[in-house]
Design a protein around this motif. Structure first.
Motif, mmCIF file in Angstrom:
data_model
loop_
_atom_site.group_PDB
_atom_site.id
_atom_site.type_symbol
_atom_site.label_atom_id
_atom_site.label_comp_id
_atom_site.label_asym_id
_atom_site.label_seq_id
_atom_site.Cartn_x
_atom_site.Cartn_y
_atom_site.Cartn_z
ATOM 1 N N VAL A 170 56.340 -5.569 -12.132
ATOM 2 C CA VAL A 170 54.902 -5.791 -12.234
ATOM 3 C C VAL A 170 54.179 -4.900 -11.230
ATOM 4 N N GLY A 171 53.029 -4.331 -11.624
ATOM 5 C CA GLY A 171 52.245 -3.507 -10.713
ATOM 6 C C GLY A 171 50.767 -3.823 -10.813
ATOM 7 N N LEU A 172 50.161 -4.265 -9.719
ATOM 8 C CA LEU A 172 48.737 -4.603 -9.672
ATOM 9 C C LEU A 172 47.985 -3.598 -8.817
ATOM 10 N N LYS A 173 46.966 -2.965 -9.394
ATOM 11 C CA LYS A 173 46.017 -2.165 -8.618
ATOM 12 C C LYS A 173 44.696 -2.926 -8.587
ATOM 13 N N PRO A 174 44.375 -3.557 -7.472
ATOM 14 C CA PRO A 174 43.070 -4.212 -7.382
ATOM 15 C C PRO A 174 41.945 -3.188 -7.340
#
Length: 395
Positions: free
Chosen positions: A160-164
């Motif tokens: 999983v990869g989150l870029k806020p």
């Protein structure tokens, strides 16, 4: 962790690094990391990996640049917050030099192996962060994302990869690459773990119902069959959940022109932010020279295109829409081959628009991924939607 469990955990990290090469200089950095005290708080018992462009007190703050070996004088604010919540830090995860690269291959600190697909790139520039999670050594790691450098490695490694959106995680104490595009992000083994870590920095609850929209410009970007199948499968799940909006064009988005304009602007900003740094490789210097010699009128033309694109995306976000796309047009590429020129075609949108974006691997087929991109402030909602989609597709 008790003493024996802690020792075996750090041993497992060292063993995983021996295979996948996600640490810059483990002989130097691991003893210092291992000697950390164990804190109390919501992250107690967690060891969280940190890309080497993030300042960690006492560790070399290299940003992947071989000449930057001096130890950092203090922790970046993001590190301080995690330590205060009880986390321990695994520092100096390998990255592309100065974050200006896309292969997870560093001329000073080596090549990162993709745990999910041996012989192939772990992606860049946060390849070490992705590999540390995909290997099973860690559950969570931080990376930085300028045009996709968290989400692309996440997709290539099946995590999983989150870029806020900007400001989601503080950027103080992070060596800048392209201010305005740069963001810190989170790579994790599960949506729930990413949500827990992100919640340390932003307590916003999931908001109102958002509709998922597949952009009509998908037809202009050649995608591998697996990427298209992943998108179709996710869209079907969204329809079952009552979340799929009709496909429509993103105003102002010309995919090929946007990708080229975003890269040119990245290089132009990097030529200023990295100016004067010693020890940069010839490859990075070429990119900086390209950015520095951009004709003012050419740069202005590109910026105008990016401004129109950001406005077009903003108009869709204002309608309560979230873009649903593949994370990348195709999967990872073999070591020693050039990165695909179009790998940031979808990921760059969030950086241009100052938006939030989340890459999720598909249940049962983690090397295929999709991406949700929404307005700033929708990070918790994207994580919630992704969990619903994942549950629906796994059922």
């Amino acid at each position: 962790m008790n003493g024996r469990a802690a020792a075996s955990f750090w041993d497992r990290i060292a063993q995983a690094d021996d295979v996948f090469g996600f640490l810059e200089d483990p002989a130097t950095s691991l003893p210092l990391d291992h000697a950390q005290g164990v804190g109390a708080g919501r992250l107690a018992g967690q060891v969280i990996g940190v890309k080497s462009n993030i300042s960690v007190e006492g560790q070399a703050w290299t940003a992947g640049i071989g000449a930057r070996r001096a130890p950092a004088a203090g922790d970046a604010p993001v590190i301080k917050q995690m330590r205060a919540a009880g986390a321990q830090i695994l520092s100096r995860l390998v990255m592309d030099e100065a974050a200006l690269g896309a292969a997870g291959d560093n001329p000073h600190f080596g090549q990162v192996e993709n745990p999910a697909r041996p012989g192939f790139s772990a992606g860049g520039s946060s390849g070490g962060s992705a590999a540390s999670v995909a290997s099973g050594a860690l559950r969570l790691a931080l990376g930085s994302d300028t045009l996709g450098s968290v989400r692309i490695p996440a997709a290539y490694c099946g995590v999983v990869g989150l870029k806020p959106a900007p400001g989601g995680l503080p950027l103080d104490g992070v060596l800048p690459l392209a201010p305005g595009f740069d963001a810190l992000g989170i790579l994790g083994a599960s949506l729930a773990e990413v949500a827990t870590l992100y919640g340390l920095f932003d307590a916003t609850a999931p908001g109102s119902e958002l509709g998922l929209c597949v952009p009509a410009q998908m037809s202009e970007i050649p995608c591998a069959p697996g990427a298209r199948a992943a998108l179709d499968r996710t869209a079907q799940a969204a329809a079952v959940l009552g979340r799929l909006a009709p496909a429509r064009s993103v105003p102002g988005w010309q995919p090929a022109a946007a990708r080229k304009a975003a890269f040119a602007e990245l290089c132009a900003r990097a030529s200023q932010s990295l100016a004067g740094l010693d020890g940069l490789s010839a490859g990075v210097q070429r990119s900086l020279a390209y950015g520095a010699r951009l004709a003012p009128e050419k740069r202005a033309e590109g910026l105008e295109h990016l401004k129109d694109l950001a406005a077009g995306l903003g108009s869709m976000f204002d309608e309560g829409l979230v873009l649903l796309t593949p994370t990348t047009p195709s999967g990872s590429f073999p070591h020693g081959t050039p990165p695909p020129k179009d790998q940031a075609s979808f990921t760059a949108l969030a950086n241009v628009a100052g938006a939030a974006s989340l890459s999720i691997p598909l249940a049962g087929d983690p090397l295929q991924s999709v991406m949700l991109t929404g307005a700033a402030g929708t990070e918790a909602s994207l994580l919630d939607i992704a969990q619903s989609l994942t549950t629906a597709m796994a059922g």
